[in-house]
Design a protein around this motif. Structure first.
Motif, mmCIF file in Angstrom:
data_model
loop_
_atom_site.group_PDB
_atom_site.id
_atom_site.type_symbol
_atom_site.label_atom_id
_atom_site.label_comp_id
_atom_site.label_asym_id
_atom_site.label_seq_id
_atom_site.Cartn_x
_atom_site.Cartn_y
_atom_site.Cartn_z
ATOM 1 N N ALA A 85 0.839 -1.207 0.000
ATOM 2 C CA ALA A 85 0.000 0.000 0.000
ATOM 3 C C ALA A 85 0.871 1.252 0.000
ATOM 4 O O ALA A 85 0.575 2.233 -0.695
ATOM 5 N N LYS A 86 1.962 1.227 0.744
ATOM 6 C CA LYS A 86 2.879 2.377 0.768
ATOM 7 C C LYS A 86 3.519 2.584 -0.602
ATOM 8 O O LYS A 86 3.688 3.719 -1.060
ATOM 9 N N ALA A 87 3.875 1.497 -1.282
ATOM 10 C CA ALA A 87 4.443 1.596 -2.627
ATOM 11 C C ALA A 87 3.401 2.141 -3.602
ATOM 12 O O ALA A 87 3.721 2.926 -4.499
ATOM 13 N N PHE A 88 2.144 1.759 -3.410
ATOM 14 C CA PHE A 88 1.064 2.261 -4.259
ATOM 15 C C PHE A 88 0.895 3.770 -4.071
ATOM 16 O O PHE A 88 0.765 4.510 -5.057
ATOM 17 N N VAL A 89 0.927 4.235 -2.843
ATOM 18 C CA VAL A 89 0.775 5.669 -2.555
ATOM 19 C C VAL A 89 1.861 6.481 -3.256
ATOM 20 O O VAL A 89 1.610 7.592 -3.740
ATOM 21 N N LYS A 90 3.062 5.936 -3.354
ATOM 22 C CA LYS A 90 4.160 6.648 -4.025
ATOM 23 C C LYS A 90 3.886 6.844 -5.523
ATOM 24 O O LYS A 90 4.482 7.702 -6.153
ATOM 25 N N GLN A 91 2.968 6.058 -6.090
ATOM 26 C CA GLN A 91 2.616 6.167 -7.501
ATOM 27 C C GLN A 91 1.584 7.271 -7.759
ATOM 28 O O GLN A 91 1.335 7.629 -8.907
ATOM 29 N N LEU A 92 0.948 7.763 -6.706
ATOM 30 C CA LEU A 92 -0.165 8.712 -6.847
ATOM 31 C C LEU A 92 0.315 10.110 -7.163
ATOM 32 O O LEU A 92 1.404 10.493 -6.730
ATOM 33 N N PRO A 93 -0.459 10.885 -7.888
ATOM 34 C CA PRO A 93 -1.745 10.534 -8.508
ATOM 35 C C PRO A 93 -1.526 9.622 -9.714
ATOM 36 O O PRO A 93 -0.500 9.692 -10.394
ATOM 37 N N LEU A 94 -2.518 8.802 -9.971
ATOM 38 C CA LEU A 94 -2.405 7.788 -11.004
ATOM 39 C C LEU A 94 -3.733 7.706 -11.751
ATOM 40 O O LEU A 94 -4.788 7.554 -11.129
ATOM 41 N N ILE A 95 -3.694 7.839 -13.063
ATOM 42 C CA ILE A 95 -4.885 7.675 -13.889
ATOM 43 C C ILE A 95 -4.653 6.449 -14.760
ATOM 44 O O ILE A 95 -3.630 6.355 -15.458
ATOM 45 N N VAL A 96 -5.585 5.489 -14.683
ATOM 46 C CA VAL A 96 -5.422 4.235 -15.425
ATOM 47 C C VAL A 96 -6.709 3.850 -16.139
ATOM 48 O O VAL A 96 -7.809 4.185 -15.686
ATOM 49 N N ASP A 97 -6.552 3.155 -17.266
ATOM 50 C CA ASP A 97 -7.680 2.532 -17.950
ATOM 51 C C ASP A 97 -7.837 1.152 -17.339
ATOM 52 O O ASP A 97 -6.880 0.367 -17.328
ATOM 53 N N MET A 98 -9.021 0.877 -16.833
ATOM 54 C CA MET A 98 -9.258 -0.412 -16.186
ATOM 55 C C MET A 98 -10.190 -1.248 -17.055
ATOM 56 O O MET A 98 -11.223 -0.768 -17.520
ATOM 57 N N SER A 99 -9.804 -2.499 -17.247
ATOM 58 C CA SER A 99 -10.571 -3.435 -18.069
ATOM 59 C C SER A 99 -11.501 -4.256 -17.193
ATOM 60 O O SER A 99 -11.237 -4.490 -16.011
ATOM 61 N N GLU A 100 -12.568 -4.746 -17.800
ATOM 62 C CA GLU A 100 -13.572 -5.580 -17.128
ATOM 63 C C GLU A 100 -13.097 -7.027 -17.088
ATOM 64 O O GLU A 100 -12.459 -7.514 -18.036
ATOM 65 N N LEU A 101 -13.399 -7.717 -15.973
ATOM 66 C CA LEU A 101 -13.106 -9.143 -15.880
ATOM 67 C C LEU A 101 -14.153 -9.828 -15.008
ATOM 68 O O LEU A 101 -14.426 -9.374 -13.884
ATOM 69 N N ASN A 102 -14.760 -10.864 -15.529
ATOM 70 C CA ASN A 102 -15.671 -11.756 -14.799
ATOM 71 C C ASN A 102 -16.936 -11.094 -14.253
ATOM 72 O O ASN A 102 -17.616 -11.667 -13.421
ATOM 73 N N GLY A 103 -17.245 -9.895 -14.667
ATOM 74 C CA GLY A 103 -18.466 -9.240 -14.182
ATOM 75 C C GLY A 103 -18.416 -8.882 -12.708
ATOM 76 O O GLY A 103 -19.459 -8.660 -12.089
ATOM 77 N N ASN A 104 -17.193 -8.822 -12.125
ATOM 78 C CA ASN A 104 -17.087 -8.476 -10.696
ATOM 79 C C ASN A 104 -15.868 -7.625 -10.364
ATOM 80 O O ASN A 104 -15.671 -7.252 -9.215
ATOM 81 N N GLU A 105 -15.030 -7.326 -11.373
ATOM 82 C CA GLU A 105 -13.800 -6.589 -11.081
ATOM 83 C C GLU A 105 -13.324 -5.794 -12.285
ATOM 84 O O GLU A 105 -13.650 -6.111 -13.425
ATOM 85 N N LYS A 106 -12.536 -4.761 -11.988
ATOM 86 C CA LYS A 106 -11.841 -3.976 -13.000
ATOM 87 C C LYS A 106 -10.354 -4.100 -12.678
ATOM 88 O O LYS A 106 -9.969 -4.127 -11.509
ATOM 89 N N TYR A 107 -9.514 -4.177 -13.720
ATOM 90 C CA TYR A 107 -8.088 -4.376 -13.466
ATOM 91 C C TYR A 107 -7.241 -3.538 -14.423
ATOM 92 O O TYR A 107 -7.695 -3.119 -15.492
ATOM 93 N N ASN A 108 -5.989 -3.313 -14.028
ATOM 94 C CA ASN A 108 -5.004 -2.629 -14.854
ATOM 95 C C ASN A 108 -3.623 -3.143 -14.483
ATOM 96 O O ASN A 108 -3.294 -3.226 -13.301
#
Length: 180
Positions: A85-108
């Motif tokens: 989570a700390k490594a993720f925060v260092k990436q912010l701000p972050l704009i991503v295109d998220m794809s659909e998967l299995n009708g329950n999640e978005k991923y990038n």
């Protein structure tokens, strides 16, 4: 009369030491700026350590929430207290295109690896979970279901009202930014 004087002196000495003892206790509870210059260096080091710990606590508090913006809707998310989570925060701000998967999640798939913690099988994914799959696949779940896949939990959306509608069908753009 000869006996009263020694008793009186003993009482005075007792009160004097009791007063000094209270002063020492009171000095420990005051801020570093009000300490007497004559204090020992170990006391000053202790106070500096307390200040640094408070600064670190404030810094951690500043990074425990993020905003996830989808279209015109902003979702607040609370982060986990882990290295990923700390490594993720260092990436912010972050704009991503998220794809659909299995009708329950978005991923990038992010351009860099974030995983710093061991992944685990959560058993149950909850609506609003923000997870990392593998080393760099950011996943935002918008439905609750059971799973046998391994993830590292990054955080969770605090109020998922309208999440499913905001994410919609198919691919979408999401912005992740530091929270307030």
């Amino acid at each position: 009369m000869k006996r009263i004087l020694p008793i009186f002196l003993i009482i005075v000495v007792i009160f004097t030491f009791a007063g000094c003892s209270n002063n020492a206790k009171n000095n420990d509870s005051t801020s570093p700026e009000t300490h007497d210059v004559s204090q020992s260096s170990s006391t000053n080091e202790y106070n500096k350590s307390k200040i640094e710990n408070n600064k670190e606590a404030i810094q951690v508090k500043k990074t425990t929430t993020i905003n996830i913006t989808v279209g015109n809707t902003i979702f607040a998310a609370t982060l986990e207290d882990n290295e990923t989570a700390k490594a993720f925060v260092k990436q912010l701000p972050l704009i991503v295109d998220m794809s659909e998967l299995n009708g329950n999640e978005k991923y990038n798939y992010l351009s860099s690896n974030l995983r710093a913690d061991a992944s685990a099988i959560p058993g149950k994914i909850s609506e609003g979970d923000l997870m990392l799959y593998g080393d760099n696949c950011l996943v935002l779940f918008y439905k609750t279901f059971n799973t046998s896949y391994s993830y590292v939990k990054i955080g969770h959306i605090d109020d998922t009202t309208g999440l499913n509608k905001a994410l919609g069908l198919g691919s979408m753009k999401a912005m992740f930014s530091a929270g307030e």
